[in-house]
Design a protein around this motif. Structure first.
Motif, PDB file in Angstrom:
ATOM      1  N   UNK A 115       8.063  25.961   1.539  1.00 36.69           N
ATOM      2  CA  UNK A 115       7.922  24.884   0.545  1.00 36.69           C
ATOM      3  C   UNK A 115       7.365  23.604   1.163  1.00 36.69           C
ATOM      4  N   UNK A 116       6.515  22.924   0.412  1.00 42.05           N
ATOM      5  CA  UNK A 116       5.901  21.707   0.945  1.00 42.05           C
ATOM      6  C   UNK A 116       6.580  20.430   0.505  1.00 42.05           C
ATOM      7  N   UNK A 117       7.360  20.484  -0.566  1.00 45.48           N
ATOM      8  CA  UNK A 117       7.965  19.240  -1.036  1.00 45.48           C
ATOM      9  C   UNK A 117       6.955  18.381  -1.783  1.00 45.48           C
ATOM     10  N   UNK A 118       7.401  17.247  -2.275  1.00 40.29           N
ATOM     11  CA  UNK A 118       6.530  16.378  -3.058  1.00 40.29           C
ATOM     12  C   UNK A 118       6.114  15.152  -2.263  1.00 40.29           C
ATOM     13  N   UNK A 119       4.986  14.597  -2.666  1.00 42.58           N
ATOM     14  CA  UNK A 119       4.499  13.377  -2.011  1.00 42.58           C
ATOM     15  C   UNK A 119       5.442  12.212  -2.265  1.00 42.58           C
ATOM     16  N   UNK A 120       6.118  12.220  -3.386  1.00 45.81           N
ATOM     17  CA  UNK A 120       7.037  11.125  -3.692  1.00 45.81           C
ATOM     18  C   UNK A 120       8.223  11.122  -2.749  1.00 45.81           C
ATOM     19  N   UNK A 121       8.671  12.303  -2.332  1.00 47.63           N
ATOM     20  CA  UNK A 121       9.807  12.393  -1.411  1.00 47.63           C
ATOM     21  C   UNK A 121       9.444  11.915  -0.011  1.00 47.63           C
ATOM     22  N   UNK A 122       8.239  12.269   0.437  1.00 45.32           N
ATOM     23  CA  UNK A 122       7.857  11.998   1.818  1.00 45.32           C
ATOM     24  C   UNK A 122       7.004  10.743   1.984  1.00 45.32           C
ATOM     25  N   UNK A 123       6.445  10.216   0.891  1.00 41.88           N
ATOM     26  CA  UNK A 123       5.608   9.025   0.986  1.00 41.88           C
ATOM     27  C   UNK A 123       6.426   7.753   1.032  1.00 41.88           C
ATOM     28  N   UNK A 124       5.743   6.619   1.220  1.00 35.33           N
ATOM     29  CA  UNK A 124       6.463   5.349   1.244  1.00 35.33           C
ATOM     30  C   UNK A 124       5.522   4.185   0.951  1.00 35.33           C
ATOM     31  N   UNK A 125       6.098   3.118   0.474  1.00 34.09           N
ATOM     32  CA  UNK A 125       5.361   1.892   0.181  1.00 34.09           C
ATOM     33  C   UNK A 125       5.416   0.993   1.412  1.00 34.09           C
ATOM     34  N   UNK A 126       4.253   0.502   1.848  1.00 31.34           N
ATOM     35  CA  UNK A 126       4.180  -0.301   3.059  1.00 31.34           C
ATOM     36  C   UNK A 126       3.399  -1.582   2.779  1.00 31.34           C
ATOM     37  N   UNK A 127       3.550  -2.551   3.648  1.00 32.57           N
ATOM     38  CA  UNK A 127       2.720  -3.739   3.545  1.00 32.57           C
ATOM     39  C   UNK A 127       1.313  -3.376   4.001  1.00 32.57           C
ATOM     40  N   UNK A 157       0.856  -1.183   0.000  1.00 36.31           N
ATOM     41  CA  UNK A 157       0.000   0.000   0.000  1.00 36.31           C
ATOM     42  C   UNK A 157       0.893   1.234   0.000  1.00 36.31           C
ATOM     43  N   UNK A 158       0.517   2.219  -0.813  1.00 34.39           N
ATOM     44  CA  UNK A 158       1.281   3.467  -0.829  1.00 34.39           C
ATOM     45  C   UNK A 158       0.756   4.377   0.272  1.00 34.39           C
ATOM     46  N   UNK A 159       1.644   4.790   1.168  1.00 36.52           N
ATOM     47  CA  UNK A 159       1.267   5.743   2.208  1.00 36.52           C
ATOM     48  C   UNK A 159       1.509   7.149   1.693  1.00 36.52           C
ATOM     49  N   UNK A 160       0.428   7.898   1.527  1.00 35.09           N
ATOM     50  CA  UNK A 160       0.565   9.282   1.087  1.00 35.09           C
ATOM     51  C   UNK A 160       0.827  10.159   2.305  1.00 35.09           C
ATOM     52  N   UNK A 161       1.877  10.944   2.296  1.00 38.26           N
ATOM     53  CA  UNK A 161       2.241  11.752   3.460  1.00 38.26           C
ATOM     54  C   UNK A 161       1.283  12.918   3.677  1.00 38.26           C
ATOM     55  N   UNK A 162       1.231  13.384   4.896  1.00 33.02           N
ATOM     56  CA  UNK A 162       0.488  14.604   5.197  1.00 33.02           C
ATOM     57  C   UNK A 162       1.287  15.796   4.707  1.00 33.02           C
ATOM     58  N   UNK A 163       0.643  16.944   4.700  1.00 32.75           N
ATOM     59  CA  UNK A 163       1.365  18.145   4.275  1.00 32.75           C
ATOM     60  C   UNK A 163       2.505  18.462   5.241  1.00 32.75           C
TER      61      UNK A 163
END
Length: 427
Positions: free
Chosen positions: A318-330, A292-298
């Motif tokens: 600056x908020x950055x991107x979701x790809x930088x702060x998100x992660x793939x989890x089980x 599951x892809x965890x989408x980060x909060x702002x």
């Protein structure tokens, strides 16, 4: 079991943070700018347009990808196909992936929007601004609300796509030149992410997935044709490049769709494109099985790029991107994390939640500044700007010199123009 319900509950329980800022990807010295409204495009961009056989005042289109944090400007070449001419890192966008639904939800719009000269605000408190046109006919038909949603400078906003001043100076110039060349409307396509098979598979459990499948149809039309699709709304949904049968016409956005069909040559190309996509999608599903892809909060996005604020004024965030702060989890890890967060949020008194969600003094100041960019309502005087036909004319289109307090989306009017499929065919 899919985790849509858990993710949806978490989205509702989570307080969204505000509109933020991004990285500089334009390099002009603002101190040298004498007239920001008429500032010409940099010579490096003009040279690139010449290399790509793009007339100086040919039409443009804007594409936004939230997750990647990118705004692209596409421009028509001499053969009427579009190619990307500039790409900018979005300095700030608020909330999470997903469309804007109501005033105050701090979400940035997703969908297809038409921008006219009246959407350009030369006197914005955020250096320069372009109103996104939200809410459009689709948004209105689905009861969505919101105002003052812009592409603007200052790298600070709420519910907007905020750029640096250097970036918005160029973006504004692209739109200005296209309108001067006779383009009547610039299409803005705002997507949650690049709608590839892998990205769609990665976000398959998101509560917004059905909406994204609908806007992906328009994304696919552009990928196949490299021309902005003709967009209409019926039965409260988007439809693209539809040829009406007989004397049929589109009525109110909530009304039944008239008899229509996709032009045969385009339908054939889309079918071929779809087959390739389905193969890639199945491979992606296999790749993400049990993940599951965890989408980060702002706030999590902001934390990743916190160092970029050093040496800047306080408003720069600056908020950055979701790809930088998100992660793939089980799936197990994701479910456990969501349940813990929901459990931790439930005991909180209502006043605690409201206090944590209350805007800071800085955000309140930003909100006041945003009022300067508001679009005129129904009682506001109509714009006197006239616009020539988008095809085959070089009539200069006047750009508003004064800001009538606000620039909001004008009513959408139907205009006769050459059907899309005749452009796409080789007639």
């Amino acid at each position: 079991m899919r985790l849509k319900h858990i993710a949806l509950a978490f989205l509702v329980a989570t307080a969204l943070t505000g509109c933020n800022d991004t990285l500089d990807s334009a390099s002009i010295d603002l101190k040298s700018v004498k007239n920001k409204v008429e500032q010409p495009l940099p010579s490096r961009i003009v040279a690139e347009m010449q290399k790509k056989n793009m007339p100086r005042n040919s039409p443009i289109m804007i594409r936004i990808f939230k997750e990647e944090g990118v705004l692209e400007v596409w421009k028509a070449k001499a053969d009427n196909r579009f190619d990307v001419i500039a790409s900018y890192q979005i300095c700030a966008w608020s909330g999470k992936l997903g469309p804007k639904v109501k005033e105050g939800d701090r979400q940035a719009p997703e969908g297809f929007y038409n921008l006219t000269p009246a959407h350009l605000n030369p006197n914005s408190k955020y250096y320069l601004a372009i109103n996104t046109g939200f809410p459009n006919r689709y948004d209105q038909a689905n009861g969505r609300s919101g105002s003052n949603l812009m592409i603007h400078g200052a790298c600070s906003s709420s519910g907007c796509y905020s750029m640096t001043d250097e970036q918005v100076l160029e973006i504004y110039a692209f739109a200005r030149d296209a309108f001067k060349g006779g383009q009547t409307t610039v299409q803005l396509q705002a997507f949650p992410f690049r709608m590839t098979a892998e990205n769609m598979a990665r976000h398959r459990d998101n509560p917004n997935y059905d909406f994204w499948k609908m806007v992906k149809a328009g994304y696919d039309h552009f990928e196949v044709t490299k021309r902005p699709p003709e967009v209409a709304v019926c039965e409260k949904k988007y439809v693209f490049n539809q040829q009406l049968d007989g004397d049929g016409k589109f009525g109110p956005a909530a009304a039944a769709c008239p008899p229509m069909s996709t032009p045969p040559a385009l339908a054939s190309a889309l079918t071929s494109y779809g087959k390739t996509y389905e193969v890639a999608y199945q491979k992606a599903i296999d790749k993400f099985e049990g993940k599951v892809w965890y989408e980060p909060t702002e706030a999590e996005r902001k934390a990743v790029v916190a160092a970029k604020r050093k040496g800047r004024e306080l408003a720069y965030a600056p908020t950055g991107t979701s790809l930088e702060a998100g992660k793939l989890m089980s799936e197990a890890e994701f479910k456990e994390m969501m349940e813990k967060r929901m459990a931790a949020a439930q005991p909180k008194p209502t006043n605690t939640v409201l206090a944590s969600a209350a805007p800071s003094p800085r955000a309140a100041t930003a909100a006041e500044r945003m009022k300067q960019d508001r679009v005129p309502g129904d009682n506001a005087p109509a714009s006197t700007a006239t616009v020539a036909s988008a095809q085959g004319t070089t009539t200069t289109v006047p750009i508003p010199a004064q800001n009538p307090l606000a620039y909001a989306a004008p009513p959408i009017t139907e205009e006769k123009k050459k059907p899309f499929w005749k452009f796409w065919s080789k007639e």
